[in-house]
Design an enzyme around this catalytic site. Structure first.
Site, PDB file in Angstrom:
ATOM      1  N   GLY A   1     -10.216  -3.019   2.757  1.00  0.00           N
ATOM      2  CA  GLY A   1      -9.243  -2.896   3.843  1.00  0.00           C
ATOM      3  C   GLY A   1      -9.394  -1.601   4.616  1.00  0.00           C
ATOM      4  O   GLY A   1     -10.422  -0.911   4.535  1.00  0.00           O
TER       5      GLY A   1
ATOM      6  N   THR B   1       0.838  -1.207   0.000  1.00  0.00           N
ATOM      7  CA  THR B   1       0.000   0.000   0.000  1.00  0.00           C
ATOM      8  C   THR B   1       0.866   1.247   0.000  1.00  0.00           C
ATOM      9  O   THR B   1       1.961   1.247   0.537  1.00  0.00           O
ATOM     10  CB  THR B   1      -0.881  -0.043   1.266  1.00  0.00           C
ATOM     11  OG1 THR B   1      -1.818  -1.094   1.103  1.00  0.00           O
ATOM     12  CG2 THR B   1      -1.596   1.256   1.525  1.00  0.00           C
TER      13      THR B   1
ATOM     14  N   THR C   1      -0.284   1.337   6.769  1.00  0.00           N
ATOM     15  CA  THR C   1      -0.115   0.138   5.947  1.00  0.00           C
ATOM     16  C   THR C   1       0.026  -1.063   6.874  1.00  0.00           C
ATOM     17  O   THR C   1       0.711  -0.976   7.893  1.00  0.00           O
ATOM     18  CB  THR C   1       1.109   0.234   5.025  1.00  0.00           C
ATOM     19  OG1 THR C   1       1.342  -1.050   4.439  1.00  0.00           O
ATOM     20  CG2 THR C   1       2.367   0.672   5.760  1.00  0.00           C
TER      21      THR C   1
HETATM   22  N1  ASP Z   1      -3.645  -2.138   4.652  1.00  0.00           N
HETATM   23  C1  ASP Z   1      -3.849  -2.721   3.347  1.00  0.00           C
HETATM   24  C2  ASP Z   1      -5.105  -3.522   3.334  1.00  0.00           C
HETATM   25  O1  ASP Z   1      -5.347  -4.246   4.285  1.00  0.00           O
HETATM   26  C3  ASP Z   1      -2.744  -3.610   2.933  1.00  0.00           C
HETATM   27  C4  ASP Z   1      -1.410  -2.950   2.870  1.00  0.00           C
HETATM   28  O2  ASP Z   1      -1.085  -2.139   3.731  1.00  0.00           O
HETATM   29  O3  ASP Z   1      -0.646  -3.259   1.935  1.00  0.00           O
HETATM   30  O4  ASP Z   1      -5.816  -3.466   2.354  1.00  0.00           O
END
Ligand code: ASP
Length: 308
Positions: A204, A174, A225
């Site tokens: 998410g 992310t 993230t």
């Molecule tokens: N937080 C993001 C999600 O759960 C994933 C990520 O941080 O890459 O969609």
């Protein structure tokens, strides 16, 4: 009138180890981070708003194929790219978000349009795509979002029938940005492709205001993230703002308490970038590494990947 400017970005946290990185790949990541940082900083330096700066920086990261947002977003269970993004203006507390949206080249720019022109905060799926088309936002065919690396990850995940965090080595890709402009205004933005092989319209934390993204001029701006489900349940970004607002914690203490203590206790792996009204920057994570960078008008310029 404050005139310090500052910006921080991230490209995801997770198990990012020197031992699994090649020098060539590391240079590519660092180049992508520096380019996005410079693009956002140039907006602030030219007197532009924090909102515009975070949108420009995140759009740059979305266009960079190694990060899991925009081009290079992961595949869901049925081989599609469904993306989430959000943006928030710390001055007005206006916010915009899209979730489960396909085909739009830059989800963060659509989120900004939602904030400014929809009368709503969050649009999902086909409705978000329709809104983007009505606002003449750039849309792309599925092929634009394809990268061989993401395809291979999806195929591996399908074989093992598991929902996977970005890379096989458990990395979140992310992207996000927080910024302070010359007027003393804060903003935050986050964008993601979510999880490889995700099913059932899974959303998410990134587009959820207060969870993965939050900005308030009185406290801070945050972009997260990590394992989205746990970040939603912990209301991470707003929790940090509240610790500053109600308990008087410093930005650093608030970030450390949430990321290094509260999240660790529930195995909420990940991290965040944060900035406060004085231009203090925190880039806090409880994983092995986090792609991150920051720059300010005092001459600070850092591009980092691993735990120091
Ligand atoms: N937080 C993001 C999600 O759960 C994933 C990520 O941080 O890459 O969609």
């Amino acid at each position: 009138m404050p005139d310090k400017i500052a910006i921080a970005i991230h490209g995801g946290a997770g198990t990012i180890l020197r031992s699994t990185m090649t020098p060539e790949l590391q240079l590519q990541y660092e180049g992508g981070l520096q380019a996005a940082l410079d693009a956002g900083y140039a907006v602030l330096d030219g007197g532009g708003s924090a909102v515009d700066a975070v949108a420009v920086a995140v759009a740059s990261l979305e266009d960079f194929p190694l990060f899991n947002a925009g081009k290079g977003a992961v595949f869901n269970h049925i081989g599609q790219h469904e993306m989430d993004a959000a943006i928030m203006n710390g001055k007005t507390l206006e916010a915009g978000a899209v979730c489960g949206v396909a085909h739009v080249k830059n989800p963060v720019l659509v989120a900004k349009e939602v904030m400014l022109h929809s009368g709503h905060v969050m649009l999902g799926g086909q409705g978000a795509e329709e809104f983007a088309r009505q606002r003449n936002m750039q849309v792309e065919e599925d092929a634009y979002f394809y990268t061989q690396q993401r395809y291979n990850q999806w195929q591996d995940a399908l074989k093992e029938d598991k929902v996977q965090l970005d890379h096989t080595d458990k990395k979140f890709g992310t992207v996000g940005c927080v910024a302070l402009d010359k007027e003393g205004n804060l903003a935050a933005a986050t964008s993601t492709g979510g999880l490889t092989n995700k099913k059932f319209g899974r959303i998410g934390d990134s587009p959820v205001i207060g969870a993965g993204t939050y900005a308030n001029n009185h406290t801070c701006a945050i972009s997260c993230t990590g394992v989205g489900e746990l970040f939603i349940r912990s209301v991470v970004a707003y929790d940090i703002s509240c610790l500053i607002d109600y308990k008087g914690l410093s930005l650093k203490d608030a970030c450390n308490l949430v990321v290094l203590d509260k999240l660790v206790k529930i195995e909420g792996e990940g991290g965040l970038i944060a900035i406060d009204k004085d231009g203090n920057i925190e880039m806090t994570f409880n994983s092995e590494g986090m792609y991150r960078a920051c720059k300010d008008s005092n001459g600070r310029n850092e591009v980092l990947i691993y735990k120091e």
